[in-house]
Design an enzyme around this catalytic site. Structure first.
Site, mmCIF file in Angstrom:
data_model
loop_
_atom_site.group_PDB
_atom_site.id
_atom_site.type_symbol
_atom_site.label_atom_id
_atom_site.label_comp_id
_atom_site.label_asym_id
_atom_site.label_seq_id
_atom_site.Cartn_x
_atom_site.Cartn_y
_atom_site.Cartn_z
ATOM 1 N N ARG A 104 10.774 -7.474 12.824
ATOM 2 C CA ARG A 104 11.388 -6.184 12.541
ATOM 3 C C ARG A 104 10.912 -5.198 13.596
ATOM 4 O O ARG A 104 9.716 -4.967 13.728
ATOM 5 C CB ARG A 104 10.938 -5.759 11.149
ATOM 6 C CG ARG A 104 11.810 -4.752 10.502
ATOM 7 C CD ARG A 104 11.425 -4.637 9.053
ATOM 8 N NE ARG A 104 10.161 -3.925 8.894
ATOM 9 C CZ ARG A 104 9.887 -3.101 7.907
ATOM 10 N NH1 ARG A 104 10.800 -2.879 6.976
ATOM 11 N NH2 ARG A 104 8.739 -2.506 7.802
ATOM 12 N N THR A 108 13.177 0.956 14.907
ATOM 13 C CA THR A 108 14.516 0.969 14.308
ATOM 14 C C THR A 108 14.538 0.272 12.950
ATOM 15 O O THR A 108 15.478 0.447 12.172
ATOM 16 C CB THR A 108 15.527 0.244 15.213
ATOM 17 O OG1 THR A 108 15.130 -1.138 15.299
ATOM 18 C CG2 THR A 108 15.556 0.834 16.614
ATOM 19 N N ASP A 200 1.185 -5.399 5.600
ATOM 20 C CA ASP A 200 1.961 -6.305 6.451
ATOM 21 C C ASP A 200 1.590 -7.752 6.120
ATOM 22 O O ASP A 200 0.489 -8.208 6.414
ATOM 23 C CB ASP A 200 1.681 -6.015 7.929
ATOM 24 C CG ASP A 200 2.625 -6.789 8.829
ATOM 25 O OD1 ASP A 200 3.372 -6.154 9.588
ATOM 26 O OD2 ASP A 200 2.631 -8.047 8.752
ATOM 27 N N ASP A 203 0.477 -10.094 9.091
ATOM 28 C CA ASP A 203 -0.869 -9.782 9.581
ATOM 29 C C ASP A 203 -1.940 -10.242 8.594
ATOM 30 O O ASP A 203 -3.002 -10.720 8.989
ATOM 31 C CB ASP A 203 -1.010 -8.269 9.830
ATOM 32 C CG ASP A 203 -0.320 -7.841 11.122
ATOM 33 O OD1 ASP A 203 -0.128 -8.706 11.999
ATOM 34 O OD2 ASP A 203 0.022 -6.650 11.238
HETATM 35 O O1 LIG Z 1 13.400 -6.460 4.828
HETATM 36 P P1 LIG Z 1 12.943 -6.009 6.171
HETATM 37 O O2 LIG Z 1 12.966 -4.512 6.343
HETATM 38 O O3 LIG Z 1 13.645 -6.703 7.289
HETATM 39 O O4 LIG Z 1 11.380 -6.343 6.272
HETATM 40 C C1 LIG Z 1 10.861 -7.564 5.867
HETATM 41 C C2 LIG Z 1 10.405 -8.377 7.037
HETATM 42 O O5 LIG Z 1 9.279 -7.758 7.662
HETATM 43 C C3 LIG Z 1 8.210 -8.707 7.743
HETATM 44 O O6 LIG Z 1 8.248 -9.423 8.923
HETATM 45 P P2 LIG Z 1 7.702 -8.799 10.302
HETATM 46 O O7 LIG Z 1 8.807 -8.141 11.053
HETATM 47 O O8 LIG Z 1 6.483 -7.989 10.035
HETATM 48 O O9 LIG Z 1 7.345 -10.102 11.132
HETATM 49 P P3 LIG Z 1 6.098 -11.079 10.954
HETATM 50 O O10 LIG Z 1 6.399 -11.937 9.767
HETATM 51 O O11 LIG Z 1 6.092 -11.827 12.231
HETATM 52 O O12 LIG Z 1 4.874 -10.239 10.743
HETATM 53 C C4 LIG Z 1 8.480 -9.593 6.542
HETATM 54 O O13 LIG Z 1 7.786 -10.813 6.596
HETATM 55 C C5 LIG Z 1 9.974 -9.739 6.569
HETATM 56 O O14 LIG Z 1 10.445 -10.753 7.422
HETATM 57 O O1 LIG Z 2 5.777 -3.706 3.242
HETATM 58 C C1 LIG Z 2 6.201 -4.481 4.126
HETATM 59 C C2 LIG Z 2 7.490 -4.323 4.706
HETATM 60 C C3 LIG Z 2 7.890 -5.211 5.648
HETATM 61 N N1 LIG Z 2 7.065 -6.214 6.019
HETATM 62 C C4 LIG Z 2 5.836 -6.375 5.472
HETATM 63 O O2 LIG Z 2 5.091 -7.307 5.834
HETATM 64 N N2 LIG Z 2 5.429 -5.483 4.537
HETATM 65 MG MG LIG Z 3 4.688 -8.559 9.940
#
Ligand SMILES: O=P(O)(O)OC[C@H]1O[C@H](OP(=O)(O)OP(=O)(O)O)[C@H](O)[C@@H]1O
Ligand SMILES: O=c1cc[nH]c(=O)[nH]1
Ligand SMILES: [Mg+2]
Length: 209
Positions: A104, A108, A200, A203
């Site tokens: 994400r 944006t 997150d 993380d």
């Molecule tokens: O519903 P949304 O607004 O799209 O947000 C949710 C997304 O955000 C996080 O991923 P992230 O982008 O942090 O990637 P990561 O899993 O690599 O940390 C989570 O694991 C989802 O995939």
């Molecule tokens: O709260 C949130 C939203 C998006 N992605 C995450 O990992 N946590």
């Molecule tokens: Mg993430």
């Protein structure tokens, strides 16, 4: 409209409470995400089709139930979805695994695609898309769109924590996809994080912050 199922099982609620805590460390967080995935998988497979099969026990011949439906595939949305795969495999060990890479954009909040590798026969399988977090819905909507473009028709989405905004967006974009949600939280904050949420997920699973 497909089903949106919010988990009410006490074990799931207890374990989600534990991973929300700031003082839950990486090892415990990762292990508990996996346990929750197993429990949600149990609920999300409740309606799989069975057929009668005649077998021989040491005592007599009898008829037992066997899964008869389509074969299954688990598709984690990278990275955080990876944390749910082992827990899913505990119950459906023969499932094949596809990977969809999306992150994400922090400004944006739109999903950016970077990887897609699916089982060759994915379109014929019952697909379980997994990601711990459903926030705006952008990532899961895009992942499921990618699967549909590759012919997948039987898709379920499993997450641990969802925001109402994401649930609504998913229901509008993919009204045919059943959703299984560990906890429906209150809202998104100004940065697109779920409140109260758990921070997150990626993380916290991988210890990258
Ligand atoms: O519903 P949304 O607004 O799209 O947000 C949710 C997304 O955000 C996080 O991923 P992230 O982008 O942090 O990637 P990561 O899993 O690599 O940390 C989570 O694991 C989802 O995939
Ligand atoms: O709260 C949130 C939203 C998006 N992605 C995450 O990992 N946590
Ligand atoms: Mg993430």
């Amino acid at each position: 409209m497909a089903r949106t199922v919010i988990m009410d099982h006490p074990l799931i609620q207890h374990k989600i409470g534990y991973i929300r805590r700031t003082d839950t460390g990486t090892k415990s967080f990762r292990e508990t995400i996996s346990e929750i995935a197993t429990l949600i998988c149990y609920e999300a497979t409740r309606d799989l089709q069975l057929s009668d099969v005649k077998i021989q026990t040491p005592i007599c011949e009898t008829t037992v139930k066997e899964l008869k439906g389509k074969k299954m595939a688990i598709v984690p949305i990278l990275r955080a979805g990876l944390g749910m795969v082992d827990g899913m495999l505990t119950l459906i060990p023969a499932a094949k695994i596809g990977h969809i890479g999306l992150y994400r954009d922090p400004k944006t909040l739109k999903p950016v695609e970077y990887y897609c590798k699916l089982p060759a026969d994915c379109a014929e399988r019952e697909v379980f898309v997994v990601d711990p977090m459903l926030a705006t819905g952008g990532s899961s909507i895009a992942a499921i769109q990618m699967l549909k473009e590759r012919g997948c028709k039987n898709i379920r989405f499993l997450c641990i924590i969802a925001a109402p905004e994401g649930v609504k967006a998913m229901q509008e974009a993919h009204p045919d996809v059943d959703m299984y949600i560990g906890s429906l939280d209150e809202k998104l904050n100004d940065h697109g994080y779920i409140v109260p949420g758990l921070g997150d997920a990626g993380d916290r699973i991988f210890g990258t912050k």
